[in-house]
Design an enzyme around this catalytic site. Sequence first.
Site, PDB file in Angstrom:
ATOM      1  CG  HIS A 296      45.315  10.690  23.883  1.00 56.34           C
ATOM      2  ND1 HIS A 296      45.405   9.880  23.133  1.00 56.34           N
ATOM      3  CD2 HIS A 296      43.848  11.142  23.728  1.00 56.34           C
ATOM      4  CE1 HIS A 296      44.366   9.573  22.492  1.00 56.34           C
ATOM      5  NE2 HIS A 296      43.391  10.436  22.915  1.00 56.34           N
TER       6      HIS A 296
ATOM      7  CD  GLU B 236      43.161  31.275  47.826  1.00 58.31           C
ATOM      8  OE1 GLU B 236      44.132  31.512  47.157  1.00 58.31           O
ATOM      9  OE2 GLU B 236      41.936  32.244  47.775  1.00 58.31           O
TER      10      GLU B 236
ATOM     11  N   GLY C 121      37.208  36.640  47.906  1.00 57.64           N
ATOM     12  CA  GLY C 121      37.768  36.787  46.581  1.00 57.64           C
ATOM     13  C   GLY C 121      37.252  35.494  45.711  1.00 57.64           C
ATOM     14  NE  ARG C 122      38.614  30.378  49.100  1.00 54.53           N
ATOM     15  CZ  ARG C 122      39.177  31.082  50.062  1.00 54.53           C
ATOM     16  NH1 ARG C 122      39.837  32.196  49.727  1.00 54.53           N
ATOM     17  NH2 ARG C 122      39.098  30.858  51.421  1.00 54.53           N
TER      18      ARG C 122
ATOM     19  CE  LYS D  42      36.959  41.017  50.383  1.00 54.21           C
ATOM     20  NZ  LYS D  42      36.719  39.673  50.933  1.00 54.21           N
TER      21      LYS D  42
ATOM     22  CE  LYS E  49      47.172  39.352  48.195  1.00 55.40           C
ATOM     23  NZ  LYS E  49      45.676  39.614  48.309  1.00 55.40           N
TER      24      LYS E  49
ATOM     25  CD  GLU F 226      50.978  39.283  42.780  1.00 58.14           C
ATOM     26  OE1 GLU F 226      50.598  40.088  43.669  1.00 58.14           O
ATOM     27  OE2 GLU F 226      51.435  38.328  43.014  1.00 58.14           O
TER      28      GLU F 226
HETATM   29  C1  G6Q Z   1      40.979  34.559  47.207  1.00 58.87           C
HETATM   30  C2  G6Q Z   1      42.069  34.990  47.532  1.00 58.87           C
HETATM   31  C3  G6Q Z   1      43.126  35.769  46.765  1.00 58.87           C
HETATM   32  C4  G6Q Z   1      42.679  37.039  46.097  1.00 58.87           C
HETATM   33  C5  G6Q Z   1      43.840  37.773  45.422  1.00 58.87           C
HETATM   34  C6  G6Q Z   1      43.625  38.876  44.901  1.00 58.87           C
HETATM   35  O1  G6Q Z   1      40.016  34.138  47.836  1.00 58.87           O
HETATM   36  O2  G6Q Z   1      41.663  35.918  48.643  1.00 58.87           O
HETATM   37  O3  G6Q Z   1      43.008  34.877  45.565  1.00 58.87           O
HETATM   38  O4  G6Q Z   1      41.328  36.997  45.246  1.00 58.87           O
HETATM   39  O5  G6Q Z   1      44.979  37.791  46.225  1.00 58.87           O
HETATM   40  O6  G6Q Z   1      43.295  40.066  46.012  1.00 58.87           O
HETATM   41  P1  G6Q Z   1      42.459  41.381  45.638  1.00 58.87           P
HETATM   42  O7  G6Q Z   1      41.366  40.946  44.880  1.00 58.87           O
HETATM   43  O8  G6Q Z   1      42.318  42.056  46.699  1.00 58.87           O
HETATM   44  O9  G6Q Z   1      43.588  41.867  44.537  1.00 58.87           O
END
Ligand code: G6Q
Length: 546
Positions: free
Chosen positions: A384, A353, A267-268, A206, A512, A212
């Site tokens: 199990h 989250e 994001g989620r 996003k 971050k 990462e």
């Molecule tokens: C989701 C969070 C988090 C995010 C990641 C990746 O709601 O904000 O999980 O999706 O940190 O972020 P980017 O998409 O900006 O790389």
Amino acid sequence: MSKLTLSTAWQALSAHYTAIEPLHMRQLFADDPSRFDKFSVKSGDLLFDYSKNRITEKTRKLLVALAEQADVPGFIERQFSGDKINNTEQRAVLHTALRNRSDRPVFVDGIDVMPDVRRVLGLMRKFSEAVRSGSHVGHTGRAITDIVNIGIGGSDLGPLMVCEALKSYAAPALRAHFVSNVDATQLTETLKKLDAETTLFIVSSKTFTTQETLTNARSARAWLVERLGSDVAVAKHFAAVSTNLKATAAFGINPDNVFEFWDWVGGRYSLWSAIGLPIALFVGMDKFEELLAGAYAMDEHFRTAPLDQNIPVLMGMLGIWYGNFFGASSNAVLPYDQYLHRFPAYLQQLDMESNGKGVDRDGSSVDYDTGMAVWGEAGTNGQHAFYQLIHQGTRMIPADFLAPVHSQNPTGEHHAILLANCFAQTEALMIGKTSDEARAELVAQGLPSEKLEALLPHKVFPGNKPTNTLLFDRLDPHTLGMLIALYEQKVFVQGIVWNINSFDQWGVELGKQLASRILPELLDDAVKLPHDQSTRSLIDYYRQQR
Ligand code: G6Q
């Protein structure tokens, strides 16, 4: 005490709890032959059975009264109409617009976002069809056989879970891989299996600033350029999904392969946007649109069903009943469908989250518990492993059981055995085994009385353990869309009642920041270590040992 805990609806539930707590569900079922009819709802092909919960009709009434007091209906309308309900980031929350299959406009700051949503869906269709048909070829003219999504968190978990869930609908000629962890092992092990000439990378981020993802993307780019011998190859082998088009251009991604989304998509909550591109590539755009349609069907149910027949509202309020009044602190999600094996991991992020918050929307500390820990595993494997604790442990763990009526892989008696286990577990968790029943079993086994008495307490199951069961016809894209949207809206309902902002994630932002502060200290021994004693010693140890 807070406004919420002092409120009439909350206080009424507190008082009611003392009346319900001693009741056993065995008795509630024995007393009411129509309990299942009273406490189940059907929406589309989804059957929601919540009769195995520690509730009566009065409980449901009081829970609905709490939802009304919190103005859940008003907030539902605010969500769908693009109000900036994400108040700490001043953003609208409109993942529902991404799956709006009607011609209703959706306005953000007075502008209808639907034309843009449809435009990007059109671009996704064009691109995914070109890749799937083999008309988009790689640098050396070969068709794409493998796609690698590089993203993390919300830019990974949703598409990964959906691709796993819809594997049986995928084109056999195209494989999907997901790289999220900055641990180079994941990228290395993935690339080992791939041929650069036929691999397409999708960098999903996003913000397009996530350490990462950018680290993995840079290494993937170097791998590709080294194998194909030219920077020019990147144009055919890299696509990006982001809200930050400047950064995707700076990374060198061909603008024709860049898919946009918007800051009003969390994001989620983003798998419905272009973040779903790997899904469209893997199962085809028609199936991706069926997924959107399923989510839309659930959204319509959520917007229009009365609260006491509204599945996300009921699930959300049951979670509050157990979390805030019975003191439950975790919620198990147990899919009896192997294709859903990543669903619990996906829900973990969605729920924890969103609702892992300790201050309310106005910044005051809350004096009640908020989100629960979510965990789970595909049935029957969990039986199990950890079900023991749910059956006989000291903690209450409300659990959701999910299962399809039809298997996609009918083989002998497998599916009947799977479902038998699913139904048997919820029954056993509810009914338990009394001391008399356990004794009768041991007597029938001919156990001598001394041994019998010693073993007896271990053979007793208290029961009265709450479960929901969600049955659906089969796990197709439409049903999966419904299920995901159901949990999204459940989380939303809980956030409204707790008066927290379910749509920010300052805890993620903290991670971050912290990592980028320590990185230079690991790379250069001369950098001072302004940390607590433990952190300083760990960094020192690493410096000495590496
Ligand atoms: C989701 C969070 C988090 C995010 C990641 C990746 O709601 O904000 O999980 O999706 O940190 O972020 P980017 O998409 O900006 O790389």
